[in-house]
Design a protein around this motif. Sequence first.
Motif, short mmCIF file in Angstrom:
data_model
loop_
_atom_site.label_atom_id
_atom_site.label_comp_id
_atom_site.label_asym_id
_atom_site.label_seq_id
_atom_site.Cartn_x
_atom_site.Cartn_y
_atom_site.Cartn_z
N THR A 288 -48.49 -3.19 27.78
CA THR A 288 -47.54 -4.05 27.92
C THR A 288 -47.12 -4.17 29.40
N ARG B 18 -40.68 -8.61 25.45
CA ARG B 18 -41.84 -7.54 25.62
C ARG B 18 -41.27 -6.58 26.57
N GLY C 130 -45.48 1.03 27.03
CA GLY C 130 -45.56 -0.01 25.78
C GLY C 130 -47.27 -0.20 25.75
N ALA D 250 -40.41 -2.94 26.15
CA ALA D 250 -41.20 -1.73 26.59
C ALA D 250 -40.37 -0.72 27.61
N PRO E 280 -43.64 0.80 21.32
CA PRO E 280 -43.52 1.92 22.13
C PRO E 280 -44.52 3.18 22.02
N THR F 51 -45.06 -5.70 21.39
CA THR F 51 -45.04 -4.35 22.21
C THR F 51 -44.74 -3.22 21.39
#
Length: 381
Positions: free
Chosen positions: A297, A123, A345, A127, A335, A333
């Motif tokens: 995130t 993640r 994220g 991100a 974007p 996550t």
Amino acid sequence: MCVFTKKIEIGTNTQLVAGIKDNIDVAGYVTEAGSQVFSQNASATEHADVVKSMLSSGVKLVGKLNMHELAYGMTGVNSHLGTPINYLYPDYIPGGSSSGCAVAVAEMKVDFSIGTDTGGSIRVPAACCGVFGFKPTFGRVSRKGVVPAESTLDCVGPLAFSADDLIDGMRCIDNTFVPISINRPIKLARVAASAEAEINQLVDAAINLDGIELTNTSLDLLDDAFDAALKLMNFEMWQAFGDLVNTGKLGSDIQMRLQGASEIDPKIVSEAEMVRQQFSQQVDDALSGVDALVLPTLASFPLKRGDALAGKNDLLISSLTRPFNLSGHPAITIPLPNKLGKPVGMQLVGAKGNDELLCAIAKKLSCSNNNNTESVEKSDV
């Protein structure tokens, strides 16, 4: 070859192309795990379970991908193999440890990639690089053939440029995963999270949509879970790799982290298990009556690439991802398009075993936010 550590060609389907992190065994190739220590090892004699699943699903595997050494860092800096350039945000780190996995999908060199996530290692780079990354429910995807062999935190999962490709990737590594669609209002609980104001604002805007029923919640043990998960990971990494500190072949950051990990009291295992149980229950309770939890995130913007190459580190980059490795809940996550020129994220966390629902929600939210962004851009012209 900063992104691909080894170019390979296994499988015949040219419609679905993937790469795999180089801590996952592919028969006939050395599992280097981003480290000079392993570079002269014998080639793997058998595919990891996840590779077998991919090939049986008709995927063409085209390369092994760069990573933070031993999957033990969050910047993606690798003094042995080089540090991949963040394709969409070149001033920033690619993130770790699945750095090559994130960059390869951001560059669209593969349809999806497969990484590993012990504290955010799917993640966080996803991100940082502006792509999707998914940590499945702990134990859902086999870790057989993954380095390190033993972990109570680590998960294998996909990264992709789009939600559809991410779902394809999950389907190819887990034959129990059956994609679903969601055609009803989505119930989300916004987790109070300490993050930079601009990041929190972007997350709030991304869920301020028709068809979202929103409530607020808190996870009082979030910081405790981060601390326990970090100590537990360090302890387990020392058990796995402590014998490498005398080789003289480790990168300086890994050498220092392992030496520090050697001092962790073994009682951290029982202490972490206690926090795991308490925090897992708290997450379960927060999920009662909703489809997913939502929070950033990353709590702050990533390090600049130059600062990381100069030796700066930021373990707090995983402050909002690592707790869910301890609890074992699936987390994804997404974007978030923005005008800051910085990667942001949004993380969704779901109930254990509800991986399909979480991916379906991510797809729906990403479609809605992309449409909103396009509408804003058109109105600005």
